[in-house]
Design a protein around this motif. Sequence first.
Motif, PDB file in Angstrom:
ATOM      1  N   LEU A  75       0.813  -1.112   0.027  1.00 16.09           N
ATOM      2  CA  LEU A  75       0.129  -0.125  -0.306  1.00 16.09           C
ATOM      3  C   LEU A  75       0.878   1.185   0.306  1.00 16.09           C
ATOM      4  O   LEU A  75       0.492   2.563  -0.421  1.00 16.09           O
ATOM      5  CB  LEU A  75      -1.228   0.108   1.339  1.00 16.09           C
ATOM      6  CG  LEU A  75      -2.639   1.274   1.684  1.00 16.09           C
ATOM      7  CD1 LEU A  75      -2.646   1.064   0.653  1.00 16.09           C
ATOM      8  CD2 LEU A  75      -2.655   1.457   2.568  1.00 16.09           C
ATOM      9  N   PHE A  76       2.118   1.566   0.660  1.00 20.77           N
ATOM     10  CA  PHE A  76       2.411   2.693   0.621  1.00 20.77           C
ATOM     11  C   PHE A  76       4.081   2.312  -0.279  1.00 20.77           C
ATOM     12  O   PHE A  76       4.617   3.018  -0.091  1.00 20.77           O
ATOM     13  CB  PHE A  76       3.661   2.330   2.064  1.00 20.77           C
ATOM     14  CG  PHE A  76       2.871   2.261   3.129  1.00 20.77           C
ATOM     15  CD1 PHE A  76       2.079   2.894   3.479  1.00 20.77           C
ATOM     16  CD2 PHE A  76       2.746   1.530   4.450  1.00 20.77           C
ATOM     17  CE1 PHE A  76       0.519   2.739   4.080  1.00 20.77           C
ATOM     18  CE2 PHE A  76       1.967   1.293   5.482  1.00 20.77           C
ATOM     19  CZ  PHE A  76       0.253   2.255   5.509  1.00 20.77           C
ATOM     20  N   SER A  77       3.849   2.148  -1.594  1.00 16.92           N
ATOM     21  CA  SER A  77       5.029   2.094  -2.382  1.00 16.92           C
ATOM     22  C   SER A  77       4.361   3.011  -3.649  1.00 16.92           C
ATOM     23  O   SER A  77       4.861   2.993  -4.597  1.00 16.92           O
ATOM     24  CB  SER A  77       5.240   0.263  -3.325  1.00 16.92           C
ATOM     25  OG  SER A  77       3.778   0.451  -3.611  1.00 16.92           O
ATOM     26  N   VAL A  78       3.506   3.417  -3.401  1.00 22.35           N
ATOM     27  CA  VAL A  78       2.444   4.061  -4.607  1.00 22.35           C
ATOM     28  C   VAL A  78       2.828   5.825  -4.315  1.00 22.35           C
ATOM     29  O   VAL A  78       1.777   6.423  -3.500  1.00 22.35           O
ATOM     30  CB  VAL A  78       1.472   3.886  -4.847  1.00 22.35           C
ATOM     31  CG1 VAL A  78       0.334   4.565  -6.365  1.00 22.35           C
ATOM     32  CG2 VAL A  78       1.427   2.063  -5.707  1.00 22.35           C
ATOM     33  N   LEU A  79       3.368   6.794  -4.827  1.00 22.81           N
ATOM     34  CA  LEU A  79       3.296   8.314  -5.342  1.00 22.81           C
ATOM     35  C   LEU A  79       2.237   8.627  -6.479  1.00 22.81           C
ATOM     36  O   LEU A  79       3.175   8.603  -7.632  1.00 22.81           O
ATOM     37  CB  LEU A  79       4.082   8.893  -4.720  1.00 22.81           C
ATOM     38  CG  LEU A  79       4.400  10.571  -5.419  1.00 22.81           C
ATOM     39  CD1 LEU A  79       3.286  10.947  -4.159  1.00 22.81           C
ATOM     40  CD2 LEU A  79       5.349  10.590  -3.991  1.00 22.81           C
ATOM     41  N   SER A  80       1.272   9.220  -6.385  1.00 24.03           N
ATOM     42  CA  SER A  80       0.203   9.034  -7.840  1.00 24.03           C
ATOM     43  C   SER A  80       0.212  11.194  -7.537  1.00 24.03           C
ATOM     44  O   SER A  80      -0.802  11.021  -7.263  1.00 24.03           O
ATOM     45  CB  SER A  80      -0.368   8.795  -8.061  1.00 24.03           C
ATOM     46  OG  SER A  80      -1.145   8.862  -9.477  1.00 24.03           O
ATOM     47  N   LEU A  81       0.850  11.327  -7.798  1.00 21.66           N
ATOM     48  CA  LEU A  81       0.109  13.470  -8.642  1.00 21.66           C
ATOM     49  C   LEU A  81      -0.144  13.511  -9.854  1.00 21.66           C
ATOM     50  O   LEU A  81      -0.051  14.468  -9.977  1.00 21.66           O
ATOM     51  CB  LEU A  81       0.999  13.909  -7.209  1.00 21.66           C
ATOM     52  CG  LEU A  81       1.735  13.557  -6.430  1.00 21.66           C
ATOM     53  CD1 LEU A  81       3.154  14.375  -6.220  1.00 21.66           C
ATOM     54  CD2 LEU A  81       0.268  13.874  -5.289  1.00 21.66           C
ATOM     55  N   ASP A  82      -0.158  12.338 -10.611  1.00 16.45           N
ATOM     56  CA  ASP A  82      -0.829  12.388 -11.941  1.00 16.45           C
ATOM     57  C   ASP A  82      -2.176  13.034 -12.191  1.00 16.45           C
ATOM     58  O   ASP A  82      -2.377  13.853 -11.201  1.00 16.45           O
ATOM     59  CB  ASP A  82      -1.391  11.582 -12.754  1.00 16.45           C
ATOM     60  CG  ASP A  82       0.010  10.917 -13.108  1.00 16.45           C
ATOM     61  OD1 ASP A  82       0.755  10.816 -12.952  1.00 16.45           O
ATOM     62  OD2 ASP A  82      -0.801   8.765 -12.768  1.00 16.45           O
ATOM     63  N   ASN A  83      -2.241  14.459 -13.395  1.00 18.92           N
ATOM     64  CA  ASN A  83      -3.053  15.705 -14.050  1.00 18.92           C
ATOM     65  C   ASN A  83      -3.408  16.651 -12.849  1.00 18.92           C
ATOM     66  O   ASN A  83      -4.335  16.913 -12.213  1.00 18.92           O
ATOM     67  CB  ASN A  83      -4.970  14.413 -13.651  1.00 18.92           C
ATOM     68  CG  ASN A  83      -4.419  13.275 -14.897  1.00 18.92           C
ATOM     69  OD1 ASN A  83      -4.328  13.706 -15.819  1.00 18.92           O
ATOM     70  ND2 ASN A  83      -4.952  12.396 -14.794  1.00 18.92           N
ATOM     71  N   ASN A  84      -2.550  17.465 -12.128  1.00 17.53           N
ATOM     72  CA  ASN A  84      -2.421  18.152 -11.461  1.00 17.53           C
ATOM     73  C   ASN A  84      -2.011  19.288 -12.034  1.00 17.53           C
ATOM     74  O   ASN A  84      -1.575  19.272 -13.383  1.00 17.53           O
ATOM     75  CB  ASN A  84      -1.867  17.860  -9.854  1.00 17.53           C
ATOM     76  CG  ASN A  84      -3.274  17.197  -8.963  1.00 17.53           C
ATOM     77  OD1 ASN A  84      -4.267  17.157  -8.571  1.00 17.53           O
ATOM     78  ND2 ASN A  84      -2.549  15.530  -8.782  1.00 17.53           N
ATOM     79  N   GLN A  85      -1.483  20.208 -11.011  1.00 13.16           N
ATOM     80  CA  GLN A  85      -2.049  21.694 -11.887  1.00 13.16           C
ATOM     81  C   GLN A  85       0.086  22.067 -11.074  1.00 13.16           C
ATOM     82  O   GLN A  85       0.418  22.827 -11.107  1.00 13.16           O
ATOM     83  CB  GLN A  85      -2.086  22.517 -11.234  1.00 13.16           C
ATOM     84  CG  GLN A  85      -3.388  21.981 -11.713  1.00 13.16           C
ATOM     85  CD  GLN A  85      -4.469  23.352 -12.702  1.00 13.16           C
ATOM     86  OE1 GLN A  85      -4.416  24.093 -12.522  1.00 13.16           O
ATOM     87  NE2 GLN A  85      -5.515  22.902 -13.911  1.00 13.16           N
ATOM     88  N   LEU A  86       1.151  20.729 -10.955  1.00  8.51           N
ATOM     89  CA  LEU A  86       1.742  20.969 -10.120  1.00  8.51           C
ATOM     90  C   LEU A  86       2.816  22.097 -11.333  1.00  8.51           C
ATOM     91  O   LEU A  86       3.009  21.181 -11.967  1.00  8.51           O
ATOM     92  CB  LEU A  86       2.523  19.680  -9.743  1.00  8.51           C
ATOM     93  CG  LEU A  86       1.760  18.842  -8.928  1.00  8.51           C
ATOM     94  CD1 LEU A  86       2.616  17.242  -8.511  1.00  8.51           C
ATOM     95  CD2 LEU A  86       1.383  19.455  -7.937  1.00  8.51           C
ATOM     96  N   SER A  87       3.501  22.488 -10.617  1.00  9.57           N
ATOM     97  CA  SER A  87       4.493  23.655 -11.653  1.00  9.57           C
ATOM     98  C   SER A  87       5.823  23.625 -10.886  1.00  9.57           C
ATOM     99  O   SER A  87       5.847  22.874 -10.108  1.00  9.57           O
ATOM    100  CB  SER A  87       3.948  24.439 -11.967  1.00  9.57           C
ATOM    101  OG  SER A  87       3.024  25.179 -10.919  1.00  9.57           O
ATOM    102  N   GLY A  88       6.561  24.018 -10.984  1.00 11.60           N
ATOM    103  CA  GLY A  88       7.905  23.780 -10.779  1.00 11.60           C
ATOM    104  C   GLY A  88       8.839  22.917 -11.160  1.00 11.60           C
ATOM    105  O   GLY A  88       8.710  21.837 -11.503  1.00 11.60           O
TER     106      GLY A  88
END
Length: 694
Positions: free
Chosen positions: A56-69
């Motif tokens: 459960l702790f192996s996934v980081l998903s920040l797809d489809n956001n407005q992340l910049s930088g």
Amino acid sequence: MEAYLPALGIFLLYFTFALIPTNLVEAYRLLWVIFSSLNYLLLGDNRTASLRSRSLFSVLSLDNNQLSGNIPDSLGNLSLLGYLGIANNQLRGSIPSSLGNLFLLEHLVINNNQLSGGIPSSFVRLSSLTHLYADANPFNETISSSSLPASLHYLSLSLNHHQSISETFFHNLTSLEYLYLSDCVLNISTTWIPPFQLSELYLVSCMIDSEFPSWISTQFSLESLELSNASLIGVIPYWILGTNSLLKHLNLSGNHLQGRLSSNNSIMHLEELDLSGNSLSGYIPSMWPANISLLLFNDNLFSGNIPLILGQLSKLWLLNLANNNITGVIPAILSNCSSLMVLNLGNNSLDGGLPHEFSKLSKLSSLVVHSNKLNGLFPWSIENCSNLQVLDIGNNLFEGEIPALIGNLSNLRVLAMKKNKFIGNIPSEIGQLKKLQILILSSNHISGSIPHTIISLQAMTSESQDGSVLSISGGSYKKKKIYKDPLDIISKGRDEHYKYILSTLTSIDLSNNELEGAIALDFGNWKGLKFLNLSMNNLNGTIPSSLGGIGQLESLDLSRNKFSGQIPLELDFLHSLGFLDLSNNHLSGSIPQGRHITTFNESCFSQNPNLWGCPLPKKCSWPQFVLPPPIPVNKEKQNTKDSWYGIALGLSYGVSFGGVVSLILIKISWRRICFNKIDTILKFMFPWMKNLRL
Ligand SMILES: *[C@@H]1O[C@H](CO)[C@@H](O)[C@H](O)[C@H]1NC(C)=O
Ligand SMILES: *[C@@H]1O[C@H](CO)[C@@H](O)[C@H](O)[C@H]1NC(C)=O
Ligand SMILES: *[C@@H]1O[C@H](CO)[C@@H](O)[C@H](O)[C@H]1NC(C)=O
Ligand SMILES: *[C@@H]1O[C@H](CO)[C@@H](O)[C@H](O)[C@H]1NC(C)=O
Ligand SMILES: *[C@@H]1O[C@H](CO)[C@@H](O)[C@H](O)[C@H]1NC(C)=O
Ligand SMILES: *[C@@H]1O[C@H](CO)[C@@H](O)[C@H](O)[C@H]1NC(C)=O
Ligand SMILES: *[C@@H]1O[C@H](CO)[C@@H](O)[C@H](O)[C@H]1NC(C)=O
Ligand SMILES: *[C@@H]1O[C@H](CO)[C@@H](O)[C@H](O)[C@H]1NC(C)=O
Ligand SMILES: *[C@@H]1O[C@H](CO)[C@@H](O)[C@H](O)[C@H]1NC(C)=O
């Protein structure tokens, strides 16, 4: 249960971050503090499903956001990550080499960002990495082979600004199975033997610029191959469609391939074949595997007949043979293709009629057979093709009347029948076609008056700006993407080719027929109409002033009819109008000296013996008056304006009153304006009075 509470907290935090797109570097730092204490993480999409079962702790998903930088270095400390997804954001800068520390990482999904630089060399240490999705980033450094780990199974580097790729790039990629390198420049020798066995290879828009790459023949388990728009020359090699080929999907469209196809190819597994846009010649092969669902042969030099065997392909949903030299008749047996949604046979040399058996094609969405030599009556058999959206039978020799049953094709959006030999009236049932946005009946022998029901064509009434592309009805997303209906129409006096049809493209073209009578229609309904062509008929009566209510009208052609009376002032409200032709009628009086209408040149008004005023040479030497913008027509104003307009007209004819009377009237008007402030009326009267005086 308690174990999930921190996850829930992070979950909430995640949404907080998702909503605060600015200062994301700070957000990441904060996130990192939380990550490092919990050492795990969160969420996911479909691609993560398999991993989630692992941990459960192996996934980081920040797809489809407005992340910049930038991507923070500290992400490289999340050493338990198996999946890192930051696709579809606006991340910039280069990929931090610290990511090379994620020794458990299996999926790295960084496509669709603004990442520059290249793939850091530390990536070669990612010995668990199987999937790298890095397409659609503006990488500006050559991606070195020594930076990619041998574990890669799936590599997608498409649309990365023409990365140049040579064979050494693949040297260590022995496990590769899926390779997507579209938009690259390939420098690979013909004798290369790759270290991998691919099952999918996409080299779309790669400038290969030579014959078919022979190294592909070493890929024995290839199921999907796209080499479209890759400047390929020469012939299609025999092994591509040979017995041993496992290919299901082959796309070679948009190249310069020549030669004939083997007539008895024995390919077993093929489902989709796109050979469009080449210079292939000879006959369409007459052996096809039963699972074929899509055949695109359009825009080639194929000749011969349509093979009867196609009628056995029960899964075929798209058959496009347009723009070839195909002869013979349309075989009735095609009606056995029960999945057929698109049949495009346009611009060939087919003759005979449209088979009655086509009534069985209940899924048919587009039937395009224009520019052939087809004859017979209107193809009434299509009455049961209730899914039909596009019917284009123009440029043929069809004859007889347009049957009333046309009104039953309730999904019809495009009805194009120009240049045939149709006679009789336009059936009033045409008004039942609520979705019809393009009606082209030009250059036939259609007579009678234009039916009143035509005004109820609902698709013309919406002013919507939403330009969705017309795509096949009832198809999946993928099908809709593959086929878009093209259309040739005459607008603004020019032949235009549309590669696809937007919902905002609206046209009614009844030109060059034998229509007669007055057109007493309330055109104000057709707020969304762009092109109206009624030229070359015998229409009479006055030009309806309601035409001025078609706010989006771009082209209006009423030339070569018998219209009489004045040109309505309201035509000056048509601010989108870029083309106007009122020539060759019996119009009289003065051309409204408005702001817009006088910008059209003389030929738009010529051959109307009793018409005068700018821009016609008659009395054209008067000064031009720049008017303030006209007021939107609403009912009350329209009425006052009409009566004043009437007075103005009366004046313009009242020559016997002489200049003195008109001068007095001008004074009266001036007073009224001063005292009653009826500015709007003056705007219409003033030029007329001026004309009179001079
Ligand atoms: C995280 O990574 C950065 C740079 O990659 C390093 O300087 C820092 O010490 C690391 N922090 C932890 C807690 O490991
Ligand atoms: C790549 O692009 C980045 C950002 O635009 C720039 O800083 C860098 O110098 C470029 N690198 C090369 C090799 O052109
Ligand atoms: C293949 O990988 C090895 C180490 O894994 C590396 O030393 C070598 O340079 C790589 N070869 C190429 C052509 O990238
Ligand atoms: C074909 O490839 C060229 C570059 O090689 C690209 O500019 C063009 O947009 C591509 N055309 C299509 C239809 O993909
Ligand atoms: C066409 O389909 C019908 C049944 O739908 C079948 O009886 C007929 O044999 C088929 N014709 C051919 C030539 O396959
Ligand atoms: C259309 O369907 C109706 C009812 O199912 C049928 O009576 C008619 O014959 C069909 N028309 C054609 C042309 O097959
Ligand atoms: C066509 O529509 C009319 C009513 O408008 C209906 O009576 C007729 O049955 C329809 N025909 C077909 C084949 O659906
Ligand atoms: C083949 O490739 C072209 C261009 O890349 C694309 O537009 C077309 O949809 C593809 N055909 C199929 C059947 O996928
Ligand atoms: C209207 O139709 C006629 C005949 O079909 C054509 O010559 C003319 O160019 C068309 N006018 C416009 C504005 O497209």
